[in-house]
Design an enzyme around this catalytic site. Structure first.
Site, PDB file in Angstrom:
ATOM      1  CD  GLU A  34      -2.915  -1.015   0.025  1.00 21.07           C
ATOM      2  OE1 GLU A  34      -3.008   0.047  -0.610  1.00 21.07           O
ATOM      3  OE2 GLU A  34      -3.538  -2.045  -0.285  1.00 21.07           O
ATOM      4  CE1 TYR A 117      -6.688   2.915  -0.242  1.00 24.39           C
ATOM      5  CE2 TYR A 117      -4.327   2.832   0.170  1.00 24.39           C
ATOM      6  CZ  TYR A 117      -5.464   2.295  -0.401  1.00 24.39           C
ATOM      7  OH  TYR A 117      -5.391   1.128  -1.103  1.00 24.39           O
ATOM      8  CG  ASP A 135      -8.109   4.139  -4.221  1.00 23.79           C
ATOM      9  OD1 ASP A 135      -9.332   4.233  -4.380  1.00 23.79           O
ATOM     10  OD2 ASP A 135      -7.400   3.388  -4.899  1.00 23.79           O
TER      11      ASP A 135
END
Length: 336
Positions: A34, A117, A135
Site C-alpha cells: 500500500e 487510506y 483512494d
DNA sequence: AACGCGGGGCG
DNA sequence: CGCCCAGCGTT
C-alpha cells in the site's frame, strides 16, 4: 444507492485483478504494498515491491536496517518520505507494539506515514474490519455514482464520503468490497473513456443518467512554478567526484546529491558560476509542483565553497549511494 | 485549508 | 503539454 455491494462484489469475482499482495493477510506485506502504491501506478511499483520484500521480509528486518539502505531500495521511486517513514514506523512497531500491527485504523494511524487510506486498507485487507477505503479510484467512482461535483482533493469531501462508503460496506466482506471498488475505478470507471456500457453499476449511476460523467470528478488544481538550479561536478586530485547527503526533510530528503544551488533566472541564464568551472550540459527535471531547470558545470573542487559535508568517491562507487532521478540523469549525461 | 513532496505513462 | 496514479505530513 442500495444494492451496490452485491453487484460490485459479484462483478469483482469475475473481473477483478489478480495481484500477489491480495493473496495474503500478512499486515506487513499489505502495508509495504500500500505504501509503495501511494500515488504510484502498479506497473511502476510492482518490481520495487518484490525487491523490497526480498531484502526486508518482515518488520524486524526492516527495523534493524540502516536508513541509507532502505532509501537505496526506494531509489527512483519518488516521494522518499515514504521510505523514511516506513523505516521509522517499523521501529515504532517493534518498540511500541511488540512487533504486532493493531487491527483498528485509529491505532494504525499512529504509525508514521500511515494515513486515512493506508490505515483502513490494512485494517480491511489484513484483519477484515468493516471499513471503506477511499483512494483516487474509489473517489472517482463515487463522484460519478452520486454525480457529486465536490472537489475530491478537499478534506471536507473526503470526510463526508468516508461516512457514505462505510455505510455501503456494511454487511459485506470489506476485503472484497474495497478491492472491487478500486478495481472498478481502475478498469471500468476510468478517468477518460470509461466503460459505462459494461459497468455493473450503470443502472444506479446518477452521472451516467445525467450525462455528467465527463465532468467528474471535480478537483481543485494546484499551481506549478519554474525554478532554476546550477549543479556542479567537482573533481579532486584523484579524479573522484564530490557528493553530499541532503537534509532529512524536504525535497529528495535523505538522499545523496552533487553540490548545487538555486539561482535567479537572470543569474542562471548568464551562467554566473565559480571561476574555474565550465558548462557541461542543461536539462529539465519535472516535479508535480515545479519544473527544475538545471545547468551542470564541472571542474576542480578547489574553489567551490558552501558544501561543508562534501565527500569524494570514485565514479565506480556511485551505485552504492541512493540518488534521486534528477541526479541520476546528470550522471548519465556525464557518461558515469 | 493550502502547500510540499517524484516519477512515469498516456492522450 | 496536462492529467492522473492503492496519499501523507507540515504549516
Amino acid at each position: 444507492m442500495s444494492g451496490i455491494g452485491k453487484k460490485i462484489i459479484s462483478w469483482y469475482a469475475e473481473q477483478g485483478r489478480e495481484l500477489s499482495w491480495r493473496e495474503t493477510k500478512d499486515p506487513y506485506k499489505i502495508w509495504i504494498a500500500e505504501t509503495i502504491l501511494q500515488q504510484t501506478r502498479i506497473q511502476q511499483g510492482i518490481q520495487y515491491y518484490y525487491r523490497f520484500m526480498e531484502r526486508f521480509p518482515d518488520v524486524v528486518m526492516l527495523a534493524e536496517a540502516e536508513q541509507d539502505e532502505v532509501l537505496k531500495y526506494w531509489e527512483g521511486l519518488g516521494y522518499y518520505s515514504r521510505a523514511r517513514n516506513l523505516h521509522a514506523a517499523a521501529r515504532q512497531l517493534v518498540e511500541d507494539f511488540g512487533g504486532n500491527f493493531p487491527h483498528h485504523h485509529d491505532q494504525l494511524m499512529l504509525l508514521k506515514g500511515v494515513g486515512p487510506y493506508t490505515s483502513r486498507a490494512i485494517s480491511s485487507f489484513a484483519f477484515g474490519q468493516a471499513t471503506g477505503v477511499l483512494d483516487g479510484n474509489v473517489m472517482r467512482v463515487m463522484s460519478r455514482l452520486l454525480s457529486d461535483p465536490s472537489p475530491i482533493n478537499e478534506q471536507k469531501t473526503r470526510k463526508s464520503w468516508q461516512l457514505i462508503i462505510d455505510d455501503w460496506v456494511a454487511g459485506h466482506d470489506s476485503r472484497d468490497f474495497n478491492h472491487a471498488m478500486m478495481d472498478l475505478g481502475a478498469t471500468i470507471c476510468t478517468p477518460t473513456n470509461p466503460g459505462c456500457l459494461i459497468c455493473p453499476l450503470m443502472d444506479g449511476c446518477k452521472a451516467y443518467k445525467e450525462g455528467t460523467i465527463g465532468f467528474l470528478p471535480q478537483k481543485k488544481k494546484l499551481k506549478r512554478k519554474v525554478r532554476y538550479f546550477q549543479f556542479v561536478i567537482l573533481y579532486n586530485e584523484k579524479d573522484e567526484i564530490g557528493i553530499q547527503k541532503r537534509p532529512e526533510k524536504g525535497l529528495w530528503g535523505g538522499l545523496y546529491e552533487v553540490p548545487n544551488r538555486e539561482v535567479s533566472l537572470h543569474s542562471w541564464e548568464k551562467g554566473e558560476i565559480t571561476k574555474g568551472l565550465h558548462f557541461h550540459h542543461e536539462l529539465k527535471h519535472v516535479f508535480t509542483h515545479f519544473d527544475m531547470m538545471i545547468k551542470v558545470y564541472e571542474g576542480p573542487a578547489a574553489h567551490w565553497e558552501g558544501s561543508p559535508n562534501i565527500q569524494f568517491i570514485p565514479i565506480d562507487k556511485i551505485s552504492i549511494f541512493a540518488f534521486a532521478k534528477g541526479v541520476l540523469k546528470i550522471f548519465e549525461r556525464m557518461g558515469f
